[in-house]
Design an enzyme around this catalytic site. Structure first.
Site, mmCIF file in Angstrom:
data_model
loop_
_atom_site.group_PDB
_atom_site.id
_atom_site.type_symbol
_atom_site.label_atom_id
_atom_site.label_comp_id
_atom_site.label_asym_id
_atom_site.label_seq_id
_atom_site.Cartn_x
_atom_site.Cartn_y
_atom_site.Cartn_z
ATOM 1 N N CYS A 1 0.852 -1.186 0.000
ATOM 2 C CA CYS A 1 0.000 0.000 0.000
ATOM 3 C C CYS A 1 0.887 1.235 0.000
ATOM 4 O O CYS A 1 1.873 1.311 0.736
ATOM 5 C CB CYS A 1 -0.970 -0.055 1.166
ATOM 6 S SG CYS A 1 -0.712 1.110 2.484
ATOM 7 N N GLU A 2 0.558 2.165 -0.864
ATOM 8 C CA GLU A 2 1.439 3.322 -1.026
ATOM 9 C C GLU A 2 1.312 4.322 0.118
ATOM 10 O O GLU A 2 2.117 5.229 0.236
ATOM 11 C CB GLU A 2 1.185 4.017 -2.367
ATOM 12 C CG GLU A 2 -0.143 4.717 -2.494
ATOM 13 C CD GLU A 2 -0.334 5.284 -3.892
ATOM 14 O OE1 GLU A 2 0.369 4.854 -4.816
ATOM 15 O OE2 GLU A 2 -1.198 6.159 -4.035
ATOM 16 N N HIS A 3 0.312 4.129 0.986
ATOM 17 C CA HIS A 3 0.149 5.065 2.104
ATOM 18 C C HIS A 3 1.027 4.706 3.290
ATOM 19 O O HIS A 3 1.488 5.576 4.008
ATOM 20 C CB HIS A 3 -1.306 5.098 2.564
ATOM 21 C CG HIS A 3 -2.253 5.409 1.462
ATOM 22 N ND1 HIS A 3 -3.238 4.542 1.043
ATOM 23 C CD2 HIS A 3 -2.336 6.491 0.657
ATOM 24 C CE1 HIS A 3 -3.905 5.073 0.045
ATOM 25 N NE2 HIS A 3 -3.381 6.253 -0.222
ATOM 26 N N HIS A 4 1.214 3.406 3.526
ATOM 27 C CA HIS A 4 1.949 2.967 4.725
ATOM 28 C C HIS A 4 3.121 2.046 4.394
ATOM 29 O O HIS A 4 3.831 1.611 5.293
ATOM 30 C CB HIS A 4 1.005 2.222 5.670
ATOM 31 C CG HIS A 4 -0.187 3.017 6.101
ATOM 32 N ND1 HIS A 4 -1.404 2.945 5.465
ATOM 33 C CD2 HIS A 4 -0.338 3.934 7.099
ATOM 34 C CE1 HIS A 4 -2.262 3.758 6.056
ATOM 35 N NE2 HIS A 4 -1.646 4.376 7.042
ATOM 36 N N GLN B 1 -5.320 -0.482 -4.347
ATOM 37 C CA GLN B 1 -5.979 -1.628 -4.986
ATOM 38 C C GLN B 1 -6.790 -1.218 -6.210
ATOM 39 O O GLN B 1 -6.853 -1.939 -7.205
ATOM 40 C CB GLN B 1 -6.855 -2.332 -3.941
ATOM 41 C CG GLN B 1 -7.388 -3.674 -4.411
ATOM 42 C CD GLN B 1 -8.184 -4.383 -3.331
ATOM 43 O OE1 GLN B 1 -7.861 -4.282 -2.143
ATOM 44 N NE2 GLN B 1 -9.224 -5.097 -3.736
ATOM 45 N N HIS C 1 -5.608 -5.834 3.722
ATOM 46 C CA HIS C 1 -4.584 -4.795 3.864
ATOM 47 C C HIS C 1 -4.007 -4.823 5.273
ATOM 48 O O HIS C 1 -4.731 -4.592 6.240
ATOM 49 C CB HIS C 1 -5.205 -3.419 3.583
ATOM 50 C CG HIS C 1 -5.594 -3.236 2.145
ATOM 51 N ND1 HIS C 1 -5.004 -2.297 1.328
ATOM 52 C CD2 HIS C 1 -6.485 -3.894 1.377
ATOM 53 C CE1 HIS C 1 -5.534 -2.375 0.120
ATOM 54 N NE2 HIS C 1 -6.444 -3.334 0.124
ATOM 55 N N CYS D 1 -2.270 -2.664 6.638
ATOM 56 C CA CYS D 1 -2.389 -1.353 7.288
ATOM 57 C C CYS D 1 -3.720 -1.214 8.009
ATOM 58 O O CYS D 1 -3.857 -0.357 8.879
ATOM 59 C CB CYS D 1 -2.200 -0.219 6.278
ATOM 60 S SG CYS D 1 -3.481 -0.114 5.027
#
Ligand SMILES: Nc1nc2c(ncn2[C@@H]2O[C@H](COP(=O)(O)OP(=O)(O)OP(=O)(O)O)[C@@H](O)[C@H]2O)c(=O)[nH]1
Ligand SMILES: [Zn+2]
Length: 198
Positions: A87-90, A128, A156, A158
């Site tokens: 995941c590109e956020h975490h 996703q 996920h 995260c």
């Protein structure tokens, strides 16, 4: 860069990642000089390059490398293609399964190539939804089929090991083109994969 069966790593990227991971280990309060952690920055540098190897893969080239003319006009479905992404956020993993179907328009591709396309786009920093669309778009643009359907189900980390901490939620995303925009075709596809959807 191609990371196939035998792993090869870019020296400059390995060095940069080693430096970064050494800082991370210190920043969380650990001692990077401790015996058990001595080689960890290098291991992490290699692991990170492995799990982001999709940047070195060209999905259109993968499909073009095994294109065959064939008069088969029914749905081709490959389901339960496992995937691991970040995941590109975490930068925490999300993982699950992709189901891909298309209706050829005179051209088919090697079945394994659909799984390679999943690798090419999942082994990057992702969300996703974008992953789902990228898989659809490259199949549509490269094979020019009568339609494509892609469903991805994933969990996920995260949302599991931090944040909202929900252990059982599964996220489903889908994308459709051409004949899959029609209810009948889309329903057939969803029925064929439905044993996987709860
Ligand atoms: N749409 C989408 N969201 C994602 C995906 N992976 C992670 N996220 C979400 O990205 C969001 C980032 O929101 P922020 O509020 O900036 O981050 P955060 O404070 O860490 O949020 P929490 O995870 O709720 O603690 C979160 O809601 C994540 O659940 C993905 O693949 N698609
Ligand atoms: Zn996340």
């Amino acid at each position: 860069m191609a990371y196939h069966k035998h792993e090869t790593y870019d020296a400059a990227a390995t060095d940069a990642l080693k430096t970064a991971y050494t800082s991370i280990i210190s920043a969380v309060g650990e001692d990077p000089a401790r015996e058990g952690l001595l080689k960890t920055p290098e291991r992490m540098a290699k692991a990170m390059q492995f799990i982001t190897q999709g940047y070195g893969m060209n999905a259109a080239d993968i499909l073009n490398s095994a294109k065959f003319h064939e008069d088969y006009n029914e749905m081709v479905l490959v389901k339960n293609i496992e995937l691991y992404s970040l995941c590109e956020h975490h930068l925490l993993p999300f993982f699950g399964k992709a189901h891909i179907a298309y209706i050829p328009n005179g051209v088919i591709t090697g079945l394994s190539k659909l799984a390679h396309v999943v690798e090419a786009f999942s082994r990057r920093l992702q969300v996703q939804e974008r992953l789902t669309h990228q898989i659809l778009d490259v199949i549509q643009d490269t094979l020019n089929p009568l339609g494509v359907g892609v469903v991805i189900e994933a969990q996920h980390l995260c949302m599991m090991m931090r944040g909202v901490q929900k252990q059982n939620s599964v996220t489903t995303t889908s994308a459709f083109s051409g004949q899959f925009m029609k209810n009948e075709t889309r329903s057939e596809f969803l029925r064929l994969i439905s044993s996987n959807l709860s």
